[in-house]
Design an enzyme around this catalytic site. Structure first.
Site, PDB file in Angstrom:
ATOM      1  N   PRO A  88       0.827  -1.213   0.000  1.00 28.37           N
ATOM      2  CA  PRO A  88       0.000   0.000   0.000  1.00 28.37           C
ATOM      3  C   PRO A  88       0.861   1.263   0.000  1.00 28.37           C
ATOM      4  CG  PRO A  88      -0.146  -1.124   2.118  1.00 28.37           C
ATOM      5  CD  PRO A  88       0.680  -1.996   1.221  1.00 28.37           C
ATOM      6  N   GLU A 115       1.635  -8.554   8.161  1.00 30.01           N
ATOM      7  CA  GLU A 115       2.050  -7.147   8.277  1.00 30.01           C
ATOM      8  C   GLU A 115       2.863  -6.686   7.070  1.00 30.01           C
ATOM      9  OE1 GLU A 115       1.428  -4.520  10.268  1.00 30.01           O
ATOM     10  OE2 GLU A 115      -0.089  -5.820  11.137  1.00 30.01           O
ATOM     11  N   ARG A 154      -4.161  -5.963 -20.983  1.00 27.44           N
ATOM     12  CA  ARG A 154      -5.031  -5.273 -21.950  1.00 27.44           C
ATOM     13  C   ARG A 154      -4.238  -4.533 -23.010  1.00 27.44           C
ATOM     14  NH1 ARG A 154      -7.168  -1.058 -20.002  1.00 27.44           N
ATOM     15  NH2 ARG A 154      -8.992  -0.875 -21.318  1.00 27.44           N
ATOM     16  N   ASP A 169     -10.811   4.139 -23.586  1.00 23.95           N
ATOM     17  CA  ASP A 169     -11.307   3.861 -22.239  1.00 23.95           C
ATOM     18  C   ASP A 169     -10.955   4.980 -21.252  1.00 23.95           C
ATOM     19  OD1 ASP A 169     -12.698   1.472 -22.444  1.00 23.95           O
ATOM     20  OD2 ASP A 169     -10.884   0.254 -22.324  1.00 23.95           O
TER      21      ASP A 169
HETATM   22  N1  SAH Z   1       1.509  -3.229   7.285  1.00 24.87           N
HETATM   23  C1  SAH Z   1       1.425  -2.845   5.894  1.00 24.87           C
HETATM   24  C2  SAH Z   1       0.232  -3.481   5.223  1.00 24.87           C
HETATM   25  C3  SAH Z   1       0.400  -4.935   4.962  1.00 24.87           C
HETATM   26  S1  SAH Z   1      -0.969  -5.562   4.132  1.00 24.87           S
HETATM   27  C4  SAH Z   1       1.271  -1.318   5.821  1.00 24.87           C
HETATM   28  O1  SAH Z   1       0.648  -0.738   6.681  1.00 24.87           O
HETATM   29  O2  SAH Z   1       1.764  -0.718   4.849  1.00 24.87           O
HETATM   30  C5  SAH Z   1      -0.361  -7.112   3.582  1.00 24.87           C
HETATM   31  C6  SAH Z   1       0.067  -7.190   2.138  1.00 24.87           C
HETATM   32  O3  SAH Z   1      -1.046  -6.908   1.294  1.00 24.87           O
HETATM   33  C7  SAH Z   1       1.147  -6.235   1.700  1.00 24.87           C
HETATM   34  O4  SAH Z   1       2.424  -6.739   2.013  1.00 24.87           O
HETATM   35  C8  SAH Z   1       0.922  -6.155   0.200  1.00 24.87           C
HETATM   36  O5  SAH Z   1       1.501  -7.277  -0.456  1.00 24.87           O
HETATM   37  C9  SAH Z   1      -0.598  -6.297   0.088  1.00 24.87           C
HETATM   38  N2  SAH Z   1      -1.308  -5.010  -0.037  1.00 24.87           N
HETATM   39  C10 SAH Z   1      -2.121  -4.438   0.870  1.00 24.87           C
HETATM   40  N3  SAH Z   1      -2.654  -3.305   0.436  1.00 24.87           N
HETATM   41  C11 SAH Z   1      -2.174  -3.114  -0.812  1.00 24.87           C
HETATM   42  C12 SAH Z   1      -2.355  -2.100  -1.804  1.00 24.87           C
HETATM   43  N4  SAH Z   1      -3.142  -1.042  -1.600  1.00 24.87           N
HETATM   44  N5  SAH Z   1      -1.694  -2.239  -2.980  1.00 24.87           N
HETATM   45  C13 SAH Z   1      -0.890  -3.283  -3.200  1.00 24.87           C
HETATM   46  N6  SAH Z   1      -0.681  -4.292  -2.301  1.00 24.87           N
HETATM   47  C14 SAH Z   1      -1.311  -4.206  -1.131  1.00 24.87           C
END
Ligand code: SAH
Length: 231
Positions: A88, A115, A154, A169
């Protein structure tokens, strides 16, 4: 294009890639998707892939060793074109980035869980870029990996029937609108549905008037919902 997805949950990834447009692209040999499970690369006898975080705190962290060894198992033939680490906290996946990624040969995608991953995964893998699919948190990277595969595929010639359908698009950049517009609405038969008629102009056969109407609709919708996209 070859996609290699490093995931503890191959079953969350592979079924989608056998479905619909992405599935057809696989059947035609335009793309291949493989899932590699870091659990198969653990160096401990319990096949443990996570551990508690140094410094304390809630949750578990994916250990670096199984992920890095799984990545290195891919190097026998050639270095991948790029490795994407789902997070994220990554660079937002956009239409423009997806177009660029579509010209590559081999994309590796790392899925975190719990995590997230030990930060040294990033240090040990060359040409790695963090990618985010939006400002929210998923429980794992599998849906993010699928978003990358779907959005990128795509733009590979032959995956979508008509290239003008992807170029028109939402979010397709043009000279005037570098961030793209949201697309105009679509209608199909019947002419009236539950009392709602198709806009007259679409039945007129006047291509210039239809194009002008669609552009105005796209502009109005973008102004209303995503003014941040307008120059
Ligand atoms: N503790 C981290 C979140 C981990 S979520 C933080 O706060 O940043 C667990 C996993 O989900 C991440 O390692 C990633 O692989 C995936 N993930 C979660 N949200 C995501 C997003 N918005 N975009 C891409 N991958 C995501």
């Amino acid at each position: 294009m070859r996609y290699s997805v490093l995931t503890l949950f191959p079953d969350a990834v592979l079924p989608y890639t056998h479905t619909s447009i992405v599935g057809k692209a696989c059947d035609k040999g335009l793309i291949t998707v493989e899932a590699i499970n870091p659990r198969d690369f653990t160096a401990n006898k319990h096949r443990k892939v996570d551990d508690t975080p140094y410094g304390g705190g809630p949750g578990m962290v994916m250990a670096a060793q199984p992920l890095v060894d799984a990545y290195e198992s891919l190097l026998a033939l050639a270095e991948p074109s790029i490795t994407l680490l789902t997070s994220p906290g990554g660079r937002p996946l956009t239409d423009g980035w997806a177009r660029k990624l579509a010209s590559l040969q081999h994309i590796v995608i790392l899925c975190g869980h719990y995590e997230g991953m030990d930060a040294r995964v990033h240090d040990c893998i060359p040409n790695v870029h963090e990618v985010s699919i939006g400002d929210f948190v998923l429980t794992g990277g599998e849906l993010a990996a699928l978003c990358v595969i779907d959005a990128v595929s795509r733009f590979i010639p032959g995956v979508v029937q008509k290239t003008e359908s992807v170029d028109g698009d939402s979010h397709s950049a043009t000279d005037i609108y570098p961030k793209g517009l949201l697309e105009h609405p679509h209608y199909t038969r019947p002419e009236t549905f539950r009392g709602y008629p198709v806009p007259e102009v679409l039945l007129s056969g006047n291509h210039a008037a239809i194009a002008a109407w669609r552009h105005q609709q796209a502009l109005d919708k973008t102004r209303r919902i995503r003014p941040d996209l307008l120059p």
